[in-house]
Write a protein that holds these residues in place. Sequence first.
Motif, PDB file in Angstrom:
ATOM      1  N   MET A  34    -112.928 -77.559 -63.247  1.00 43.02           N
ATOM      2  CA  MET A  34    -112.579 -77.171 -61.877  1.00 43.02           C
ATOM      3  C   MET A  34    -113.731 -76.389 -61.260  1.00 43.02           C
ATOM      4  SD  MET A  34    -109.423 -74.811 -60.544  1.00 43.02           S
ATOM      5  CE  MET A  34    -108.226 -75.995 -61.145  1.00 43.02           C
TER       6      MET A  34
ATOM      7  N   ASN B 212    -107.593 -89.822 -56.950  1.00 45.12           N
ATOM      8  CA  ASN B 212    -107.810 -88.441 -57.351  1.00 45.12           C
ATOM      9  C   ASN B 212    -109.221 -87.949 -57.060  1.00 45.12           C
ATOM     10  OD1 ASN B 212    -105.200 -88.065 -58.427  1.00 45.12           O
ATOM     11  ND2 ASN B 212    -105.790 -89.181 -60.265  1.00 45.12           N
TER      12      ASN B 212
ATOM     13  N   HIS C  20    -111.320 -85.856 -55.462  1.00 41.06           N
ATOM     14  CA  HIS C  20    -111.185 -84.621 -54.706  1.00 41.06           C
ATOM     15  C   HIS C  20    -111.836 -83.524 -55.527  1.00 41.06           C
ATOM     16  CE1 HIS C  20    -109.414 -81.248 -52.594  1.00 41.06           C
ATOM     17  NE2 HIS C  20    -108.793 -80.847 -53.687  1.00 41.06           N
TER      18      HIS C  20
ATOM     19  N   LYS D 180    -111.753 -80.410 -57.012  1.00 45.47           N
ATOM     20  CA  LYS D 180    -110.691 -79.466 -57.324  1.00 45.47           C
ATOM     21  C   LYS D 180    -111.249 -78.047 -57.417  1.00 45.47           C
ATOM     22  CE  LYS D 180    -107.606 -82.681 -59.683  1.00 45.47           C
ATOM     23  NZ  LYS D 180    -106.577 -82.599 -58.622  1.00 45.47           N
TER      24      LYS D 180
ATOM     25  N   ASP E 175    -106.414 -75.704 -55.509  1.00 41.53           N
ATOM     26  CA  ASP E 175    -105.540 -76.745 -56.057  1.00 41.53           C
ATOM     27  C   ASP E 175    -104.594 -76.159 -57.104  1.00 41.53           C
ATOM     28  OD1 ASP E 175    -106.683 -79.428 -54.912  1.00 41.53           O
ATOM     29  OD2 ASP E 175    -108.421 -78.257 -55.520  1.00 41.53           O
TER      30      ASP E 175
END
Length: 345
Positions: free
Chosen positions: A1, A87, A89, A91, A95
């Motif tokens: 992330m 998916n 994106h 993150k 999120d």
Amino acid sequence: MANLRLKKTILEVVDNQLKVNNPPCTKNIYEKLLDAGYSKSEAKDKIGAVALTEIYDILKAGKSFDEARYQKSLEEMLQQSLDFEDNHHIKTEWDEWDKLVQNGYECIDEQKYEEGLNFWGEAWLIFQSIMEQQSKVIPLLGLMEELDYVYAIDAWLQDYEMELGNARKYEERIAFCRKIIELFDWQYEDDSCFQCGIGDSLFYEGKKDEAFCYYEKWLAENPQNSNGINAFSWILFENGDAEKAYSVIRRVTWGASCNVDNSTLFMRAKQLANYVGKHEESEWYQQQLDKFEESIRSWEMDEDEIFDEFTAPKQIPVVKAEKIYPNDPCPCGSGKKYKKCCGRK
């Protein structure tokens, strides 16, 4: 992330690629995403996710940049975006925060309040961590604007404050409200719901004198704050002092005109005046409310919406509306995907 700083850097890379049109595949895919109904920020975010993966692979394997490979990855992302919600994106902590918030709403909707508050407690820790990354104190709406209004942060903060009150977690509620007031710049925004959260919690925690002093000091600085006046009046009435509860509202409403901003106070003043035996004054308030009602008959509003403000505030959970994804059927019934119909607006 990725953290927020890394995401910002990646999006700057995408912006630069679009600006100089190098590599050309970036702009080509960007324009196709826009044509498919994605917003500019959504399109850049999807391209940024691919760019982030490319950069990670280059650093991990020690490879050089391969434009053909990057273009292929972008084209695969585009096809997935056209076929279904993918998916791609970048993150971030938001999120993780959003997932916990939604889990909390689901629990509260099922009346699992303690479990819902546990989710929101975790989300609150993440929220504070995110805010610590801000270089300066900004307004709440300024934060939401930075995030393109993707997250209903303001609604969640108010819902969390209310649910802490419903659960009688008064100390936690006070700490939460004070932290929110500290985290944001409220110069041009209204923080009264959090100010009231502190005053009400002090009262219901049993610190009545402290609560009264708190409201008196706050309202001395903000004498026209309707939410604060109403909340102060309520706890005075709860404490058995109806006369003072009425006087608090009367001094800002008597002789004034009833309008949208103070209509709740007029309704409350009418009730209290009648309660303490000042029936002529109660009748005067009713006359002002009647004039206000007459003035808004021409408004293009539903009558239920108009009189919502006349209802005394109650602490009830607010359920967040279900998110509509770009590839979902459009709720207008056109038969098209949302992103190709109402979502384009």
